[in-house]
Write an enzyme that holds these catalytic residues in place. Sequence first.
Site, mmCIF file in Angstrom:
data_model
loop_
_atom_site.group_PDB
_atom_site.id
_atom_site.type_symbol
_atom_site.label_atom_id
_atom_site.label_comp_id
_atom_site.label_asym_id
_atom_site.label_seq_id
_atom_site.Cartn_x
_atom_site.Cartn_y
_atom_site.Cartn_z
ATOM 1 N N PRO A 95 34.188 24.591 42.535
ATOM 2 C CG PRO A 95 34.584 24.606 44.586
ATOM 3 C CD PRO A 95 35.413 24.299 43.262
ATOM 4 N N GLY A 118 35.015 31.930 45.579
ATOM 5 C CA GLY A 118 35.958 32.983 45.603
ATOM 6 C C GLY A 118 37.080 32.806 44.288
ATOM 7 N N GLY A 131 36.570 32.955 41.081
ATOM 8 C CA GLY A 131 36.155 33.764 39.830
ATOM 9 C C GLY A 131 35.325 33.371 38.932
ATOM 10 C CB ALA A 162 34.912 36.649 36.260
ATOM 11 C CG ASP A 165 37.430 37.942 39.614
ATOM 12 O OD1 ASP A 165 38.440 38.255 40.279
ATOM 13 O OD2 ASP A 165 36.775 37.637 40.484
HETATM 14 O O1 PMV Z 1 34.799 35.752 45.196
HETATM 15 P P1 PMV Z 1 34.999 36.310 43.588
HETATM 16 O O2 PMV Z 1 35.632 34.959 42.891
HETATM 17 O O3 PMV Z 1 33.696 36.636 42.970
HETATM 18 O O4 PMV Z 1 36.147 37.422 43.475
HETATM 19 C C1 PMV Z 1 35.517 38.869 43.929
HETATM 20 C C2 PMV Z 1 36.672 39.625 43.818
HETATM 21 C C3 PMV Z 1 36.769 41.053 44.356
HETATM 22 O O5 PMV Z 1 37.867 41.625 44.337
HETATM 23 C C4 PMV Z 1 36.101 40.933 45.714
HETATM 24 C C5 PMV Z 1 35.515 41.836 43.605
HETATM 25 C C6 PMV Z 1 36.019 42.389 42.580
HETATM 26 O O6 PMV Z 1 35.230 42.713 41.409
HETATM 27 O O7 PMV Z 1 37.272 42.464 42.194
#
Ligand code: PMV
Length: 339
Positions: free
Chosen positions: A113, A117, A119, A122, A164
């Site tokens: 998905p 969360g 990544g 990224a 990420d």
């Molecule tokens: O939710 P995601 O997969 O975009 O992860 C973000 C991770 C954070 O630590 C909240 C942001 C970052 O840039 O490290």
Amino acid sequence: MQITVSVPGKVTLLGEHAVVYGRPALVSAINRRIYIKAESRSDSSIKVLSPDLKLQGLSLKINGGLSDFELEAGERKTQILEPLRYILKAIEVTSGHYGKKSGANIIVQSEMPIGAGLGTSAAISVGTVAAYSVLLGYDIDLNDIARMGHATEVAVQGLASPMDTAITTYGGTLYIKPEGTKPLMERIDMPCNFASVLGYTQREETTSQILKKVKAAKDRNPQVIDLIMDAIGLLVEEARACIKKGDMKSFGSLMNINHGLLDSLGVSTKALNDMVYASRSAGALGSKMTGAGGGGCILALCPDRVREVSLAIRLAGGMPFEVSLSSPGLRIEESSHGH
Ligand code: PMV
């Protein structure tokens, strides 16, 4: 010319959010990937296609200046357009880096998905930078790709740690501490029995929005939030030592404390907390939300309890899926010079 690259998603084992403010984090690449295909075009437009992202033949024209993209999107909903912002920025950053541009079709497929969360922003940034670099005629240099991927995330989100983009580029499991322009990184060997289950619920907010919320909390109560971030940093150091000793039970307890601290930052939700507690009751050694929060995923460390924890997550209203960690980073899947 066409090229397909793939990049892994990731789970933050410990340390998200605090890593944005310079504390260390432990992060691992998972066995779910995003595939980015870039194809040359005879004109100068950029066309993005991705049924997975609900982007159906969006077409973008580069008008003179590279940052000047004309959007011909039918749907303009934030959630749908969010991945597009990363793709376009990645193309702009890559063109700027090499001082060269070319029209391209960018086709994105995802095994996980988006915006949950894991990544994916990224992964999309790094994958687009890598594929477009090859299309422009350059070899892949992992350090350059990770840097450009990070620059893309910073430009889109305003705030982003290099975590990420580093893990999706290099893969494996990393201890990472942002320091100046170059993060300190150490590869971590994972013990084999790190069996984990993810629990997913829909996320309503984007990573950028949640990062802004944490920043606002920090501006309101700088001393308290700094202490919480320091505590998260300490948990990461202890967790790194636990991995080296193979002490997964203590590692799990540190994950639990980390979840409590993330909840105190205001980034967890009832749906995430329900899955976290249900996994612990079903025998997980530790469980916590992973990633930016506001919905999305939890990570439960549950060697010998994978089935029980998966069922508990389902009963708590989430969608469970098993993941394996320390997966390979960016890789070229296919490339050809045909037309
Ligand atoms: O939710 P995601 O997969 O975009 O992860 C973000 C991770 C954070 O630590 C909240 C942001 C970052 O840039 O490290």
